[in-house]
Design an enzyme around this catalytic site. Structure first.
Site, PDB file in Angstrom:
ATOM      1  N   GLN A 188       0.850  -1.199   0.000  1.00  0.00           N
ATOM      2  CA  GLN A 188       0.000   0.000   0.000  1.00  0.00           C
ATOM      3  C   GLN A 188       0.874   1.234   0.000  1.00  0.00           C
ATOM      4  O   GLN A 188       0.378   2.345  -0.105  1.00  0.00           O
ATOM      5  CB  GLN A 188      -0.857   0.024   1.260  1.00  0.00           C
ATOM      6  N   ASN A 189       2.196   1.018   0.167  1.00  0.00           N
ATOM      7  CA  ASN A 189       3.088   2.166   0.290  1.00  0.00           C
ATOM      8  C   ASN A 189       3.336   2.812  -1.062  1.00  0.00           C
ATOM      9  O   ASN A 189       3.453   2.127  -2.080  1.00  0.00           O
ATOM     10  CB  ASN A 189       4.412   1.739   0.927  1.00  0.00           C
ATOM     11  N   VAL A 190       3.452   4.121  -1.023  1.00  0.00           N
ATOM     12  CA  VAL A 190       3.672   4.869  -2.256  1.00  0.00           C
ATOM     13  C   VAL A 190       5.140   5.253  -2.395  1.00  0.00           C
ATOM     14  O   VAL A 190       5.541   5.837  -3.397  1.00  0.00           O
ATOM     15  CB  VAL A 190       2.737   6.101  -2.320  1.00  0.00           C
ATOM     16  N   ASP A 191       5.957   4.937  -1.367  1.00  0.00           N
ATOM     17  CA  ASP A 191       7.397   5.173  -1.486  1.00  0.00           C
ATOM     18  C   ASP A 191       8.018   4.050  -2.313  1.00  0.00           C
ATOM     19  O   ASP A 191       7.336   3.080  -2.656  1.00  0.00           O
ATOM     20  CB  ASP A 191       8.046   5.273  -0.089  1.00  0.00           C
ATOM     21  N   HIS A 248      -1.669   1.364  -4.337  1.00  0.00           N
ATOM     22  CA  HIS A 248      -2.096   2.764  -4.196  1.00  0.00           C
ATOM     23  C   HIS A 248      -1.228   3.733  -5.001  1.00  0.00           C
ATOM     24  O   HIS A 248      -1.215   4.930  -4.713  1.00  0.00           O
ATOM     25  CB  HIS A 248      -2.105   3.175  -2.723  1.00  0.00           C
ATOM     26  N   GLY A 256       3.178  -3.992   8.996  1.00  0.00           N
ATOM     27  CA  GLY A 256       3.023  -2.538   9.068  1.00  0.00           C
ATOM     28  C   GLY A 256       1.734  -1.990   8.516  1.00  0.00           C
ATOM     29  O   GLY A 256       1.689  -0.852   8.067  1.00  0.00           O
ATOM     30  N   THR A 257       0.678  -2.781   8.549  1.00  0.00           N
ATOM     31  CA  THR A 257      -0.621  -2.238   8.122  1.00  0.00           C
ATOM     32  C   THR A 257      -1.679  -2.552   9.172  1.00  0.00           C
ATOM     33  O   THR A 257      -1.681  -3.632   9.753  1.00  0.00           O
ATOM     34  CB  THR A 257      -1.064  -2.771   6.738  1.00  0.00           C
ATOM     35  N   SER A 258      -2.562  -1.573   9.394  1.00  0.00           N
ATOM     36  CA  SER A 258      -3.646  -1.775  10.356  1.00  0.00           C
ATOM     37  C   SER A 258      -4.769  -2.598   9.729  1.00  0.00           C
ATOM     38  O   SER A 258      -5.742  -2.924  10.397  1.00  0.00           O
ATOM     39  CB  SER A 258      -4.196  -0.420  10.799  1.00  0.00           C
TER      40      SER A 258
HETATM   41  P1  NAD Z   1      -1.955   2.614   9.222  1.00  0.00           P
HETATM   42  O1  NAD Z   1      -1.358   3.905   9.746  1.00  0.00           O
HETATM   43  O2  NAD Z   1      -3.424   2.469   9.207  1.00  0.00           O
HETATM   44  O3  NAD Z   1      -1.335   1.411  10.047  1.00  0.00           O
HETATM   45  C1  NAD Z   1       0.036   1.357  10.326  1.00  0.00           C
HETATM   46  C2  NAD Z   1       0.303   0.049  11.029  1.00  0.00           C
HETATM   47  O4  NAD Z   1       1.714  -0.085  11.124  1.00  0.00           O
HETATM   48  C3  NAD Z   1      -0.268  -0.051  12.435  1.00  0.00           C
HETATM   49  O5  NAD Z   1      -0.863  -1.341  12.587  1.00  0.00           O
HETATM   50  C4  NAD Z   1       0.951   0.080  13.339  1.00  0.00           C
HETATM   51  O6  NAD Z   1       0.846  -0.733  14.518  1.00  0.00           O
HETATM   52  C5  NAD Z   1       2.034  -0.472  12.434  1.00  0.00           C
HETATM   53  N1  NAD Z   1       3.374   0.087  12.693  1.00  0.00           N
HETATM   54  C6  NAD Z   1       3.730   1.369  12.947  1.00  0.00           C
HETATM   55  N2  NAD Z   1       5.051   1.456  13.096  1.00  0.00           N
HETATM   56  C7  NAD Z   1       5.554   0.206  12.935  1.00  0.00           C
HETATM   57  C8  NAD Z   1       6.849  -0.362  12.976  1.00  0.00           C
HETATM   58  N3  NAD Z   1       7.940   0.393  13.231  1.00  0.00           N
HETATM   59  N4  NAD Z   1       6.998  -1.687  12.767  1.00  0.00           N
HETATM   60  C9  NAD Z   1       5.917  -2.473  12.524  1.00  0.00           C
HETATM   61  N5  NAD Z   1       4.661  -2.002  12.468  1.00  0.00           N
HETATM   62  C10 NAD Z   1       4.479  -0.671  12.668  1.00  0.00           C
HETATM   63  O7  NAD Z   1      -1.299   2.399   7.764  1.00  0.00           O
HETATM   64  P2  NAD Z   1      -1.737   1.493   6.559  1.00  0.00           P
HETATM   65  O8  NAD Z   1      -2.539   0.315   6.997  1.00  0.00           O
HETATM   66  O9  NAD Z   1      -0.530   1.262   5.711  1.00  0.00           O
HETATM   67  O10 NAD Z   1      -2.718   2.511   5.810  1.00  0.00           O
HETATM   68  C11 NAD Z   1      -2.667   2.481   4.509  1.00  0.00           C
HETATM   69  C12 NAD Z   1      -2.579   3.836   3.820  1.00  0.00           C
HETATM   70  O11 NAD Z   1      -1.461   4.667   4.153  1.00  0.00           O
HETATM   71  C13 NAD Z   1      -2.390   3.534   2.389  1.00  0.00           C
HETATM   72  O12 NAD Z   1      -3.374   4.204   1.683  1.00  0.00           O
HETATM   73  C14 NAD Z   1      -0.998   4.082   1.997  1.00  0.00           C
HETATM   74  O13 NAD Z   1      -0.992   4.444   0.643  1.00  0.00           O
HETATM   75  C15 NAD Z   1      -0.851   5.198   2.931  1.00  0.00           C
HETATM   76  N6  NAD Z   1       0.505   5.670   3.310  1.00  0.00           N
HETATM   77  C16 NAD Z   1       1.680   5.213   2.746  1.00  0.00           C
HETATM   78  C17 NAD Z   1       2.936   5.674   3.219  1.00  0.00           C
HETATM   79  C18 NAD Z   1       4.227   5.232   2.566  1.00  0.00           C
HETATM   80  O14 NAD Z   1       4.243   4.960   1.364  1.00  0.00           O
HETATM   81  N7  NAD Z   1       5.350   5.105   3.307  1.00  0.00           N
HETATM   82  C19 NAD Z   1       2.987   6.580   4.282  1.00  0.00           C
HETATM   83  C20 NAD Z   1       1.753   7.031   4.848  1.00  0.00           C
HETATM   84  C21 NAD Z   1       0.533   6.571   4.354  1.00  0.00           C
END
Ligand code: NAD
Length: 232
Positions: free
Chosen positions: A93-96, A111, A177-179
């Site tokens: 789901q990451n955009v990086d 995404h 790393g996803t909720s």
């Molecule tokens: P979310 O914020 O809903 O959930 C993040 C999850 O990661 C949580 O369950 C948390 O407990 C866990 N977490 C946090 N830090 C952690 C770590 N150090 N190690 C392991 N787990 C950890 O995020 P999501 O479910 O990815 O939500 C998806 C949306 O966020 C997507 O639409 C995505 O495109 C977008 N998004 C992407 C990025 C990116 O590309 N890096 C950044 C922000 C948002």
């Protein structure tokens, strides 16, 4: 061993923003803090883009620059190393671009990707821009304004069927790393085989999907351990 003799076992990694948190990129929830000054309708929807494209470009230019300056962490690197022994598909789901920059070669960005711009005309031509900004007046070959190649709220996620098929065929699945609160990750885990080895890593999880073993903790310490167990 995979399901059929001679086949390499198949692994699907399903990753979310928590995987990149230790590379310094805010998670979806943390990023929501940034979004409080501007609503998501303004910054990440087709309506917001029509209303104020300069604001949308500014928001994504900043995110893109930060994501490009970030480095893959040890969890991204461990995931890439799986390819020495397994057939690996990363559904993210990451955009990086941290999976690719760590060496993963088969990544489906459901995404979209910050590192690409696309035209807003019917051909939707895509251009690799890495960390560079998109400016108002920058046009694609068809003459339409470039926009981030990101799936906004209200738009269709990408690779739906492909991702589903990979999950359904996987011998091992690692969710990290996803909720699981944002589509399509939430529904994809339901497609996993009952006999697949299924592991979930995050800091916390209200409801662990059926059949998954929960390995709580920071991705950079937990994921390399899981992968060592799988590789050895
Ligand atoms: P979310 O914020 O809903 O959930 C993040 C999850 O990661 C949580 O369950 C948390 O407990 C866990 N977490 C946090 N830090 C952690 C770590 N150090 N190690 C392991 N787990 C950890 O995020 P999501 O479910 O990815 O939500 C998806 C949306 O966020 C997507 O639409 C995505 O495109 C977008 N998004 C992407 C990025 C990116 O590309 N890096 C950044 C922000 C948002």
């Amino acid at each position: 061993m995979g399901r059929y003799p001679g086949m390499r076992p198949r692994i699907v990694i399903l990753s979310g923003s928590g995987l990149s948190a230790e590379s310094g990129l805010p998670t979806f929830r943390d990023a929501a803090g940034l979004w409080r000054q501007h609503s998501w309708q303004e910054l990440a929807s087709p309506e917001g883009w029509r209303r104020n494209p300069a604001l949308v470009l500014e928001f994504y230019n900043e995110r893109r620059a930060k994501a490009w300056a970030a480095q893959p962490n040890s969890a991204h690197v461990a995931i890439a190393a799986l390819e020495t022994k397994f057939d690996v598909v990363v559904v993210t789901q990451n955009v990086d671009a941290l999976h690719e920059r760590a060496g993963s070669t088969n990544v489906l960005h459901v995404h979209g990707e910050l590192a690409f711009a696309r035209g807003t005309g019917p051909a939707r031509r895509r251009y690799r821009i890495d960390g560079a900004p998109i400016e108002i007046g920058q046009l694609c070959d068809e003459g339409t304004q470039l926009r981030p190649d990101i799936v906004w709220f209200g738009e269709m996620t990408q690779f739906r069927d492909e991702a589903r098929e990979h999950v359904a065929a996987a011998d091992k699945i690692l969710v990290v790393g996803t909720s699981l609160s944002v589509y399509p990750a939430a529904s994809l885990v339901d497609d996993a085989r009952a006999d697949a080895d299924k592991v979930l890593n995050s800091l916390e999880m209200d409801e662990v999907p059926r059949g998954f073993s929960f390995r709580p903790g920071q991705a950079t310490s937990v994921v390399p351990r899981i992968i060592d167990e799988w590789i050895s």
